[in-house]
Write a protein that holds these residues in place. Structure first.
Motif, PDB file in Angstrom:
ATOM      1  N   ALA A 156       0.825  -1.213   0.000  1.00 62.24           N
ATOM      2  CA  ALA A 156       0.000   0.000   0.000  1.00 62.24           C
ATOM      3  C   ALA A 156       0.861   1.266   0.000  1.00 62.24           C
ATOM      4  CB  ALA A 156      -0.928  -0.014   1.207  1.00 62.24           C
ATOM      5  N   ASN A 157       2.084   1.156   0.553  1.00 65.39           N
ATOM      6  CA  ASN A 157       2.956   2.348   0.632  1.00 65.39           C
ATOM      7  C   ASN A 157       3.728   2.606  -0.669  1.00 65.39           C
ATOM      8  OD1 ASN A 157       4.876   0.354   0.592  1.00 65.39           O
ATOM      9  ND2 ASN A 157       5.724   0.783   2.608  1.00 65.39           N
ATOM     10  N   GLY A 158       3.448   1.781  -1.708  1.00 69.90           N
ATOM     11  CA  GLY A 158       4.088   2.012  -3.006  1.00 69.90           C
ATOM     12  C   GLY A 158       5.399   1.280  -3.197  1.00 69.90           C
ATOM     13  N   GLN A 159       5.857   0.542  -2.166  1.00 66.34           N
ATOM     14  CA  GLN A 159       7.106  -0.226  -2.290  1.00 66.34           C
ATOM     15  C   GLN A 159       6.793  -1.676  -2.627  1.00 66.34           C
ATOM     16  OE1 GLN A 159       8.888   0.766   1.630  1.00 66.34           O
ATOM     17  NE2 GLN A 159      10.713   1.252   0.464  1.00 66.34           N
ATOM     18  N   GLU A 209      11.540  -5.472  -1.147  1.00 65.74           N
ATOM     19  CA  GLU A 209      12.319  -4.301  -0.742  1.00 65.74           C
ATOM     20  C   GLU A 209      11.808  -3.741   0.584  1.00 65.74           C
ATOM     21  OE1 GLU A 209      13.363   0.113  -2.482  1.00 65.74           O
ATOM     22  OE2 GLU A 209      13.013  -1.502  -3.930  1.00 65.74           O
ATOM     23  N   TYR A 210      10.487  -3.709   0.738  1.00 66.74           N
ATOM     24  CA  TYR A 210       9.898  -3.202   1.985  1.00 66.74           C
ATOM     25  C   TYR A 210      10.358  -4.029   3.188  1.00 66.74           C
ATOM     26  CZ  TYR A 210       6.471  -2.595   5.700  1.00 66.74           C
ATOM     27  OH  TYR A 210       5.890  -2.404   6.935  1.00 66.74           O
TER      28      TYR A 210
END
Length: 435
Positions: A225-228, A232-233
């Motif tokens: 949801a945070n675009g990552q 990688e997140y």
């Protein structure tokens, strides 16, 4: 030695992972480190054994899915246990939804597995933090979890996981609740579980505690949801927290991270370079055949048919009991590209079609079918990329990652000069490349 077709068929199951600690599996195990160009497991083991148990280590391990990582990690487990370590090995895919995963999911899974393993070693710990957390979670989810005060930690976490695993809504609620408590959970795992566990294990004469988390390399490369992207997140953005466990830890990580711009930050987070398990080389960078690799692949197949056969003469004498000619076996080994699961999958398909000795016609039919299956998934621009890799033996960039891992289009090999790449040899049979 007598040949048992049923046992051979079972031993060639491509979905079976060899566990070197089991006598039955040990007879099938072949050490490919010499022809992979790297002794990864030896490096992982030395990092753990040469440091004092009081100095926790965190290491990262990756490679193509199906290239033998789980088998090698189980070998690491067996060798560390021989040296007196208490090793907790688990497959994250058994308890986590790899399509949707968060940092607290991984931490709770580790706490559960470690707790369960310690209980089997007669070490029962009751972290107070978790007792309170369970009560709060039961209230949050508005559902009776039936977790008594005396319940084992593994039982409590198991019940929560089971309750939320099939409900994205409950899982989302739980994550929102746990996220601000991540550092508290981490601190409790260290102070109330791992440190006391190491002390108790030391009294039992153990050299230390090692946790091996397998299958995290399979997590989806999905957008959070945070675009990552998820890998990688978890390993870069939140890697610092994964690196803070107070024991020896080995994480499997997605191969995409090796080809991403985030590699430098990943290395900084963990303070180590990820170890990559390459393919078994069947040819050299310049295109010449690499007989040492081909011979070991042949030995792997013969060992599944005739466990205990290992001399060159015995292997050669056994080949024609399984194949119509040595050339048929060699053809199968070469077309696998040194990818162990690929090789077993092709062999398994042959065994589904006919009895031994397997004919060249049967092998060619299986190769043709597999080539066709892979080719159907490849787009015209991907064929151009594949031709580029085939020609240059190099591979760069995250944007091409999909073609690397999806359906095994490109393989990585190692030699004294470092990494080199080639396309899956089975694709060379395709009309797109034959032209």
């Amino acid at each position: 030695m007598t040949f048992d077709l049923t046992r051979f068929y079972q031993a060639c199951n491509p979905n079976k992972t060899l566990d070197k600690s089991k006598a039955e599996d040990r007879q099938y195990y072949i050490d490919f480190s010499e022809v992979r160009g790297a002794e990864i497991i030896r490096e992982l083991k030395r990092t753990i054994t040469l440091l004092s148990p009081e100095s926790p280590t965190c290491q990262l391990f990756t490679g193509h899915i199906g290239c033998g990582k789980s088998t090698e990690l189980l070998r690491l487990k067996a060798e560390l246990e021989e040296q007196g370590f208490h090793v907790v090995y688990f497959e994250s895919s058994q308890s986590l939804d790899l399509a949707d995963i968060d940092i607290t999911d991984i931490l709770l899974a580790i706490a559960r597995e470690v707790s369960q393993s310690l209980e089997s070693a007669q070490i029962k710990l009751k972290p107070g933090y978790f007792q309170n957390l369970f009560t709060e979670i039961a209230e949050l989810l508005q559902t009776p979890l039936d977790i008594g005060v005396e319940a084992e930690l593994s039982v409590g976490i198991g019940k929560i996981t089971a309750k939320t695993k099939d409900s994205p809504k409950l899982r989302s609620q739980l994550r929102q609740f746990l996220e601000p408590r991540t550092n508290g959970i981490l601190e409790s795992i260290n102070k109330e579980l791992l440190i006391p566990a190491k002390e108790r294990l030391k009294k039992q004469g153990k050299a230390g505690l090692v946790v091996i988390i397998d299958n995290l390399d399979r997590i989806d490369n999905a957008l959070k949801a945070n675009g990552q992207y998820q890998p990688e997140y978890l390993f870069v953005e939140r890697g610092e927290q994964l690196n803070k466990l107070n024991c020896h830890v080995v994480y499997t990580i997605p191969l995409v991270l090796i080809f991403s711009n985030a590699l430098g930050r990943l290395t900084n987070r963990f303070g180590v370079d990820p170890k990559v398990l390459p393919m078994v080389a069947i040819k050299q960078r310049n295109g010449t055949e690499y007989q040492a690799g081909i011979k070991l692949l042949q030995q792997m197949i013969i060992a599944r048919a005739f466990p205990g056969v290992n001399t060159e003469e015995e292997i050669q004498n056994s080949i024609t009991k399984i194949f119509d000619s040595p050339e048929t076996l060699e053809r199968l080994c070469k077309v696998s590209g040194g990818h162990l699961r690929n090789l077993l999958m092709l062999l398994f398909r042959c065994l589904q079609m006919e009895d031994v000795p397997l004919s060249r016609k049967c092998v060619e039919t299986v190769i043709k079918k597999r080539c066709n299956e892979l080719s159907l998934a490849i787009t015209p621009d991907e064929w151009e990329l594949l031709k580029e890799v085939w020609k240059t033996k190099t591979y760069r960039g995250e944007e091409q990652y999909d073609i690397l891992l999806r359906s095994m289009f490109v393989f990585e090999y190692r030699d004294e000069e470092g990494s080199w790449f080639d396309i899956n040899p089975i694709l060379i049979e395709s009309k797109e490349l034959m032209e």
